[in-house]
Design a protein around this motif. Sequence first.
Motif: not given
Length: 419
Positions: A249, A259, A261, A266
């Motif tokens: 990340h 991503c 996340c 990332c």
Amino acid sequence: MLKKANSDLVRRQNRGLFLETLRQHGPLARITLGHRTGLSPASITSISAQLIDEGLVYSIGEDDAVSAETKRGRPQTRLALNPKATNVLAVSISVDSIELAFADFSGATHAPVKLRMDTYEIPKEEFGPRVANEIKANARKLGIELSSITRIGIAVQGVADTITGEIPWSPAFRARDIPVVKPLERILGIPCSIGNNANMIAEALIAADRKKYGGNTAVVFLGHGVGLGLILNGAVYDGANGRAAEFGHMNHLPDGPLCRCGRHGCLEAFSADYGIMRMATNGQGNDFDVHAAVRDEEMRELELAAESGDTVAIDAFNRAGEVLGFGIARLIALINPQRVVLAGPGTRAYDLMKDSIWEALRRGLVHDLRKYVEFEVVPYGKDMITTGTLVETLRHLDRDVFATGQKGTVLEFSGRKIA
Ligand SMILES: [Zn+2]
């Protein structure tokens, strides 16, 4: 008081060293144990008597008349960790699956139990109790008393907070801040700890070959995500509260592809399996569902397409390798590791990525900074995560629980708790 605390501390360190040495080398004669630990014969005699008395260690080989260690016609006994001293459990949490591996004090494991669980949709308060019930049911099936389990180590795909015992976020869950350690401890009454699965792979490598991996090594995990187990000065570094080292990340391209996340650009959004699959099927389009697990067969199909000359598939692996190579270049500049290890199921496609990885390393980092770094791709087995979790769990027992001589003893030193 300080003097007493100091002698307790030395005693505890020596007992811990004794147990860890037997764990690392297997059964040893007292004299060899003395050489390996640097402890005096008197200390070895005294500690072995205590540990045998407590049932943690036992003597073997009394009737081994042809022992190579026979001296003056008298066979020497060897000391070994007593498998019956206690049990531990490793729990591995990943997308839609939980794995349980019960082991005895010597580290011998029962066959791991693999469970399917719809982790992504589970309400976060239900997760801990569900896992606790599975542990109870499976321990019962294997004839293991819950009260005989001294510690549970948990490895998770994603971020593990070692202080709160929660999973702040993970690709395995839609929810955030999933409580794990507290509900398991409450329901089972067994101390638990949690860590990231890439860190556990690093622990497994150190246990397998301390000389090779025990210095400064970066273990890059490739697969459903991109992780990093960072070994610094012989120990796995997990940061202030367990959230290191989220290499996957680190941003590669601001406003790049989405991503898992929730941020954009990332490193893993390019180099994890879903990033590669998206690149091959969808360009960088954001209508690709990043949360759906990419099946192994789908990745295999994509690899076969690239191997047989499909340029779209080849480009996707090249892009993944390039982004990974630039990431590794930054990592080398930052920590100066002796060794960079690539691990995880994603390494199966290493041949499809290696030219672009190395090209990015050349473009991204001056030769003087990378010329001494050794690179290695290790064959991956999922059992590396379980092995590392058990290693970490048993080491905690050796150093911090059984080394004290009394379960749960807290030493006071200069008014500060050190246990
Ligand atoms: Zn991310």
